[in-house]
Design an enzyme around this catalytic site. Structure first.
Site, mmCIF file in Angstrom:
data_model
loop_
_atom_site.group_PDB
_atom_site.id
_atom_site.type_symbol
_atom_site.label_atom_id
_atom_site.label_comp_id
_atom_site.label_asym_id
_atom_site.label_seq_id
_atom_site.Cartn_x
_atom_site.Cartn_y
_atom_site.Cartn_z
ATOM 1 N N ASP A 95 5.117 27.419 -40.887
ATOM 2 C CA ASP A 95 4.575 26.882 -42.282
ATOM 3 C C ASP A 95 4.164 28.094 -43.194
ATOM 4 O O ASP A 95 4.905 28.754 -43.889
ATOM 5 C CB ASP A 95 3.886 25.830 -42.088
ATOM 6 N N ASP A 151 3.815 16.781 -33.357
ATOM 7 C CA ASP A 151 3.055 15.712 -33.411
ATOM 8 C C ASP A 151 2.264 15.595 -34.555
ATOM 9 O O ASP A 151 2.172 16.104 -35.507
ATOM 10 C CB ASP A 151 1.951 16.099 -32.120
ATOM 11 N N ARG A 157 5.210 13.314 -29.761
ATOM 12 C CA ARG A 157 6.113 14.711 -29.145
ATOM 13 C C ARG A 157 7.196 14.353 -28.521
ATOM 14 O O ARG A 157 8.247 14.770 -28.486
ATOM 15 C CB ARG A 157 5.140 15.465 -28.596
#
Ligand code: IMP
Ligand code: MG
Length: 181
Positions: A95, A151, A157
């Site tokens: 990210d 998650d 998950r």
């Protein structure tokens, strides 16, 4: 509903195979050490290594976050010495890049022969620091992603597809059961 499939298991499998093919071309005569970041990278690492032709080794490590700016320390260390090894680092999602930058420095300090970075998801529009991503299965936008290792609050998950959460507030107010079908 505030959540929808953004990549189903067939699409994931074909992207994983494409990355494995690229790695197979690059890695011919060495025994790479494929290293995954717990816990999010586990399903991706399992499928990727099964699709790789090389005689390889697998290891994992876990991180603890502390302070600001994505600083991390090792909670579970890699068991295998990295010196002179060709390391393939497997991440779930890059990210801002802050986590990967910390991880890269920790691995680089152990003098591997090379580090190749592979990530399932690349949210490159949000990058704050430049990091070397060599292979990304998917580029994603702002939506929060769950499933296939990723998650929300420790859940989801084990979903076999990747889901995008369109409205995280609505989702958090009533987390839906997204069963495996
Ligand atoms: P970065 O340091 O900002 O690059 O953070 C990347 C880490 O944040 C990933 O390894 C994930 O563990 C977590 N993360 C970021 N976005 C998501 C998401 O959409 N779903 C689940 N986890 C995420
Ligand atoms: Mg992660």
């Amino acid at each position: 509903m505030s959540v929808e499939i953004v990549a189903d298991r067939e699409l994931i499998a074909s992207r994983v195979q494409a990355i494995a093919d690229d790695l197979n071309d690059r890695i011919s005569d060495e025994t790479p050490l494929v290293v995954g970041v717990l816990k999010g990278a586990m399903p991706f690492l399992a499928d990727l290594t099964k699709a790789m032709a090389a005689d390889l080794e697998v290891d994992m490590f876990g991180l603890t976050r502390f302070g600001e700016g994505g600083k991390v320390s090792l909670a579970i260390d890699v068991g295998t010495p990295l010196e002179d090894r060709h390391v393939v680092l497997v991440e779930d999602l890059v990210d801002t890049g802050l986590t990967l930058r910390s991880v890269w420095s920790m691995l680089e300090a152990r003098s591997p022969a090379s580090i190749t970075v592979v990530t399932l998801l690349d949210r490159r529009a949000r990058r704050l620091v430049e990091v070397p991503v060599d292979h990304a299965a998917f580029v994603v936008g702002d939506e929060f992603v769950i499933g296939y290792g990723l998650d929300w609050e420790g859940r989801y998950r084990n979903l076999q597809d990747l889901w995008g959460v369109l409205d995280l507030t609505e989702f958090a107010a009533a987390p839906p059961a997204l069963e495996q079908v």
